[in-house]
Design an enzyme around this catalytic site. Structure first.
Site, PDB file in Angstrom:
ATOM      1  N   LYS A 273      43.557  32.548  44.274  1.00 22.95           N
ATOM      2  CA  LYS A 273      43.332  31.315  43.504  1.00 22.95           C
ATOM      3  C   LYS A 273      44.652  30.769  42.971  1.00 22.95           C
ATOM      4  O   LYS A 273      45.374  31.457  42.257  1.00 22.95           O
ATOM      5  CB  LYS A 273      42.370  31.599  42.340  1.00 22.95           C
ATOM      6  CG  LYS A 273      42.204  30.435  41.351  1.00 22.95           C
ATOM      7  CD  LYS A 273      41.156  30.738  40.272  1.00 22.95           C
ATOM      8  CE  LYS A 273      41.122  29.643  39.200  1.00 22.95           C
ATOM      9  NZ  LYS A 273      40.129  29.922  38.137  1.00 22.95           N
ATOM     10  N   ASP A 278      44.723  24.962  34.360  1.00 17.72           N
ATOM     11  CA  ASP A 278      43.282  24.732  34.264  1.00 17.72           C
ATOM     12  C   ASP A 278      42.929  24.202  32.886  1.00 17.72           C
ATOM     13  O   ASP A 278      42.725  24.958  31.939  1.00 17.72           O
ATOM     14  CB  ASP A 278      42.531  26.047  34.550  1.00 17.72           C
ATOM     15  CG  ASP A 278      41.019  25.867  34.503  1.00 17.72           C
ATOM     16  OD1 ASP A 278      40.554  24.699  34.474  1.00 17.72           O
ATOM     17  OD2 ASP A 278      40.309  26.894  34.502  1.00 17.72           O
ATOM     18  N   LYS A 285      38.475  22.487  28.106  1.00 17.56           N
ATOM     19  CA  LYS A 285      38.533  23.721  27.328  1.00 17.56           C
ATOM     20  C   LYS A 285      38.984  23.425  25.905  1.00 17.56           C
ATOM     21  O   LYS A 285      39.710  22.458  25.680  1.00 17.56           O
ATOM     22  CB  LYS A 285      39.568  24.675  27.957  1.00 17.56           C
ATOM     23  CG  LYS A 285      39.155  25.297  29.269  1.00 17.56           C
ATOM     24  CD  LYS A 285      40.254  26.226  29.785  1.00 17.56           C
ATOM     25  CE  LYS A 285      39.880  26.859  31.120  1.00 17.56           C
ATOM     26  NZ  LYS A 285      38.721  27.772  31.026  1.00 17.56           N
ATOM     27  N   ASP A 296      46.619  30.588  35.733  1.00 23.36           N
ATOM     28  CA  ASP A 296      45.436  30.509  36.591  1.00 23.36           C
ATOM     29  C   ASP A 296      45.800  30.493  38.085  1.00 23.36           C
ATOM     30  O   ASP A 296      44.929  30.350  38.944  1.00 23.36           O
ATOM     31  CB  ASP A 296      44.609  29.276  36.203  1.00 23.36           C
ATOM     32  CG  ASP A 296      43.106  29.490  36.364  1.00 23.36           C
ATOM     33  OD1 ASP A 296      42.678  30.656  36.473  1.00 23.36           O
ATOM     34  OD2 ASP A 296      42.376  28.489  36.386  1.00 23.36           O
ATOM     35  N   ASP A 355      34.810  23.080  34.780  1.00 20.09           N
ATOM     36  CA  ASP A 355      35.684  24.204  34.453  1.00 20.09           C
ATOM     37  C   ASP A 355      35.413  25.414  35.363  1.00 20.09           C
ATOM     38  O   ASP A 355      36.168  26.378  35.348  1.00 20.09           O
ATOM     39  CB  ASP A 355      35.493  24.589  32.978  1.00 20.09           C
ATOM     40  CG  ASP A 355      36.620  25.452  32.445  1.00 20.09           C
ATOM     41  OD1 ASP A 355      37.653  25.588  33.143  1.00 20.09           O
ATOM     42  OD2 ASP A 355      36.468  25.987  31.326  1.00 20.09           O
ATOM     43  N   GLU A 357      36.090  25.748  38.421  1.00 18.26           N
ATOM     44  CA  GLU A 357      36.799  25.122  39.542  1.00 18.26           C
ATOM     45  C   GLU A 357      37.344  26.143  40.533  1.00 18.26           C
ATOM     46  O   GLU A 357      37.527  25.836  41.710  1.00 18.26           O
ATOM     47  CB  GLU A 357      37.948  24.250  39.012  1.00 18.26           C
ATOM     48  CG  GLU A 357      39.269  24.985  38.712  1.00 18.26           C
ATOM     49  CD  GLU A 357      39.171  26.028  37.613  1.00 18.26           C
ATOM     50  OE1 GLU A 357      38.232  25.951  36.809  1.00 18.26           O
ATOM     51  OE2 GLU A 357      40.035  26.925  37.571  1.00 18.26           O
ATOM     52  N   ARG A 359      36.039  28.827  41.863  1.00 20.61           N
ATOM     53  CA  ARG A 359      35.101  29.146  42.947  1.00 20.61           C
ATOM     54  C   ARG A 359      35.018  28.010  43.948  1.00 20.61           C
ATOM     55  O   ARG A 359      34.717  28.236  45.120  1.00 20.61           O
ATOM     56  CB  ARG A 359      33.730  29.504  42.345  1.00 20.61           C
ATOM     57  CG  ARG A 359      33.093  28.392  41.578  1.00 20.61           C
ATOM     58  CD  ARG A 359      31.945  28.863  40.686  1.00 20.61           C
ATOM     59  NE  ARG A 359      32.411  29.529  39.475  1.00 20.61           N
ATOM     60  CZ  ARG A 359      31.606  30.065  38.560  1.00 20.61           C
ATOM     61  NH1 ARG A 359      30.294  30.040  38.720  1.00 20.61           N
ATOM     62  NH2 ARG A 359      32.105  30.640  37.485  1.00 20.61           N
TER      63      ARG A 359
END
Ligand code: BES
Ligand code: MN
Ligand code: ZN
Length: 510
Positions: A273, A278, A285, A296, A355, A357, A359
């Protein structure tokens, strides 16, 4: 570029300890047992070692240290440092690795320049050498690279493994190979840490893909960087959906390791990833800990660094590394909660939370790994806060199918020092991902949040052997330990690289 080694390779010497030209000799000590060579150590220090053990100032408890000056004129080393590796029960590679890092961090802190460490003797010598070399090399990582004060930067520490002077030439060669392997694995862990440490204003998708091109081609890997046009041509609607609102265009990096004569048909596909920041997107968030979301892309960094290690270790197996890179931002062009996007494979997803994101981009990347011919998949991702609720901050979440593949990756991870624990993927969890209008929803609610995220990824693995490592709570150390400063850990690099070296044990791959 800056992503070069911060550490020096670990040497091996088989000369008598008193003859070594070093600032410190590090002796690993088992709890409740006298250090190896106690008589000589006492002679060198006028009895200070036995005194410290008798008074219980030093007991051998894991990652504790005791330092004594050397007073004997017959010794060149200036000091002896005892480092505890804990007791024999529950002993494992991690204890040796951590003790070596602990000792080297003390040496670095005190600005000693040359260190020799005696073998722990608890593991077979080549493994002992590899593990100690890893630990010593991990200590070279430094995170304060944006400080103006150049004096704050630690001086490089030269490290040696001191093999007994009675070691045979063959054994010495095996120890040297182990030390070389350990250096490669840990220097690459440090590369991943350096990448993760970068702030998101520097570490954009394009910066990562440029770094990957440089690191990959230096290592002799084939590198392909897909820009937004090619991603659109492949219909990667999940990845492009996440990238939509960012001023930074997305990228997807493909690194290929193709040995001249791979022995089987297996192709290992590593997917990491790469969300360079993020914010959560429209499902934004809270601000208090948002700065940590620069980490991230840790899974992507682990894949890039592991590919570099694999290129140096030269296993007998083809490997493809894939890193989808996006920045997850809110904005006028951002995906809205409730939007439906279509994956490259054709499956549709209702994005109920922008959020979730990771996956989404991994769904398209896992498909692409299969499209390029991967037969065995491992993905690494800072995927869910929920994994930290399940397993805490010391253990990576391990998911996948079939069992033999999950067990193999788990064993490899634990030995490599990336402790991981398996959580289940029972079929009934799939219901939590049901959408009213699309094939899948991208969230499964609070219960079993790390598992439903993994179930989402499973939809994109085409039934291949696949493991998912959720490193959301292990990629970044929030408090310092004697063997791990606060900051990026480099988790999963050694696991992925070592895994590529196990293909001889895989069934049905020839
Ligand atoms: N990048 C985060 C996960 C994360 C959390 C990484 C903490 C590192 C530290 C991920 O994209 C995320 O936001 N996950 C959500 C999923 C939820 C919306 C289903 C989460 O865990 O809250
Ligand atoms: Mn997120
Ligand atoms: Zn994320």
């Amino acid at each position: 570029m800056r992503y070069t080694e911060q550490s020096l390779p670990v040497g091996v010497a088989a000369s008598p300890i008193p003859a070594l030209d070093v600032d410190v000799v590090v002796v690993p000590v088992l709890e409740g047992e006298p250090p190896a060579g106690l008589r000589a150590l006492d002679e060198a220090t006028a009895g200070r070692i036995t005194a410290a053990i008798e008074s219980r100032e030093f007991t051998g408890k894991a990652n504790t240290v005791f330092v004594s000056p050397v007073s004997s004129a017959g010794w060149r080393p200036a000091r002896i440092l005892l480092v505890g590796v804990g007791g024999r029960p529950g002993f494992d590679h991690a204890r040796v690795r951590q003790a070596a890092t602990t000792a080297a961090l003390v040496a670095r802190e005190r600005r000693w320049r040359r260190l020799a460490m005696t073998m722990s003797g608890v593991l077979p010598a080549p493994e002992d050498a590899q593990t100690m070399s890893e630990g010593l090399t991990l200590a070279a990582f430094y995170s304060g690279i944006y400080k103006c004060d150049a004096d704050a930067r630690p001086a490089p520490l030269e490290s040696l493994l001191a093999a007994p002077d009675t070691t045979s030439a063959d054994d010495l060669a095996a120890i040297e190979r182990g030390a070389g392997r350990g250096y490669i694995l840990a220097a690459c862990s440090n590369l991943a840490r350096a990448l993760t440490n970068e702030p998101a204003n520097i570490m954009t998708p394009r910066f990562f893909s440029d770094a990957a091109s440089q690191v990959g081609s230096d290592a002799g890997l084939t590198v392909d960087v897909l820009d937004e046009e090619r991603l659109a041509g492949l219909n990667m609607g999940l990845l492009l959906g996440v990238a939509r609102a960012s001023a930074e265009p997305p990228r997807l990096v493909v690194l290929r390791y193709e040995p001249p004569r791979a022995s089987g048909r297996a192709v290992l596909g590593l997917v990491g990833k790469g969300v360079t920041f993020d914010t959560g997107g429209i499902s934004i968030k809270p601000s208090d800990r948002m700065h940590l979301m620069k980490t991230d892309m840790s899974g992507g960094a682990a894949v890039l660094a592991a590919m570099k290690a694999i290129a140096a270790l030269k296993p007998d197996l083809r490997v493809i590394g894939i890193v989808p890179l996006v920045e997850n931002m809110p904005g006028g062009r951002a995906m809205r909660p409730g939007d439906v996007v279509r994956s490259a494979e054709g499956k549709t997803v209702e994005v109920l939370d922008t959020d979730a994101e990771g996956r989404l981009i991994l769904g398209d990347a896992l498909w692409y790994a299969r499209h390029l011919g991967a037969t065995h998949l491992v993905d690494v991702a800072t995927l869910t806060g929920a994994v930290g609720i399940a397993l805490g901050r010391s253990t990576t979440g391990l998911f996948g199918t079939p069992d033999w593949w999950v067990q193999l990756v788990g064993r490899t991870a634990n030995r490599a020092g990336d402790r991981a624990w398996n959580l289940p993927l029972f079929e009934d969890y799939r219901e939590q991902l049901r959408s009213d209008i699309a094939d899948l929803s991208n969230i499964g609610g609070r219960p079993a949040g790390a598992i439903t995220a993994a179930m989402f990824l499973k939809e994109f693995t085409g039934g291949l052997p696949w493991v998912h490592l959720d490193i959301a709570s292990t990629a970044w150390a929030e408090e310092a330990q004697p063997w791990q400063p606060k900051g990026p850990t480099g988790v999963a690099v050694r696991t992925l690289a070592e895994l590529a070296c196990t293909s001889g044990e895989w069934p049905d791959t020839t």
